[in-house]
Design a protein around this motif. Sequence first.
Motif: not given
Length: 337
Positions: A40-57
Amino acid sequence: MRSIWNGAISFGLVSIPIKLVNATENHSISFRQIHTEDGGRIRYRKYCELEDREVSGQEIGKGYEDADGTIIPITDEDLAGLPIPTAKTIEIVAFVPEDRIDPLQMDAAYYLQAGGAPAAKPYTLLREALKRSKKVAITKYALRGRERLGMLRVVGDAIAMHGLLWPDEVRAPEGVAPDTDVTVRDKELDLADALMDTLGEVDLEDLHDEYREAVEEVVAAKAAGETPPEAPAAEAGGGKVLDLMAALENSVRAARESRGEEAEVKHLQQRKTSRSAPSSPKDTGGKKSMSTAKKKTASSPRKSTSKTSQAEKKSTTKKTAAKKTPAKKTTSRKRSA
């Protein structure tokens, strides 16, 4: 080619609109990170530390972290409005001979493309001026958030720019060279010169990336369910070089054999040694006299040899008789006493 930067070259009071395009491209094979158990592919997701959610580019910007950990937001508009002349201009600051540039400073390479018909005349003027002067132009420009040093030179009918590292970004070669005293003999240098001459020059167009080709073969074999090609066996005798002279001689011999030339190294070594250390007149004269004496002895007739041997026999007989006579007289005196 797609431009990565638009601006102008500042050549005194002359401004030349240009577009910056990459002059090189990367052909290396890239790999993806996978989970070894199931692929399976290993992907890195970008999270906001304050909102604890993934954010878009589109939600991601730049920020400078201060010494106390505070993040100061910096926008593209802030960088575009920097109060420096090189923000949108490649500023020529000097013209110097090309050999003044240390190759260690050279970085990425770009082509400068004339920005439309109005730029054709000043672009050509700068190109021909660089050709005739046989110099390169030292420039300053801003790219990707920092001011850089550059060098303009002519490549064919185009102007190319090489990014240069700042002088303080090049490390001094301290502790790199051997710290032991080494003496290199003239014979070793002669053989090294012979090896360099034998290897000769090469057309860079004939060189290619063998590592990339080998990786492509492995990928193709595994994709077809076949066994990947094995690495060639290591040559026997590799490793530490014990005899530098022998290694040089073998290298020259192998290089000549690969070129279909005579693999005689000893003759070259003798010729270069005699050239670098000529014999003294006294030694030369001694060699000539010895060789002349040998020739005279070899060319003398057999009769003279036989006469010489007979004379030697007679002289030997006389010497023996002379030695025996005093012995007899001494004996007779003793008996008479």
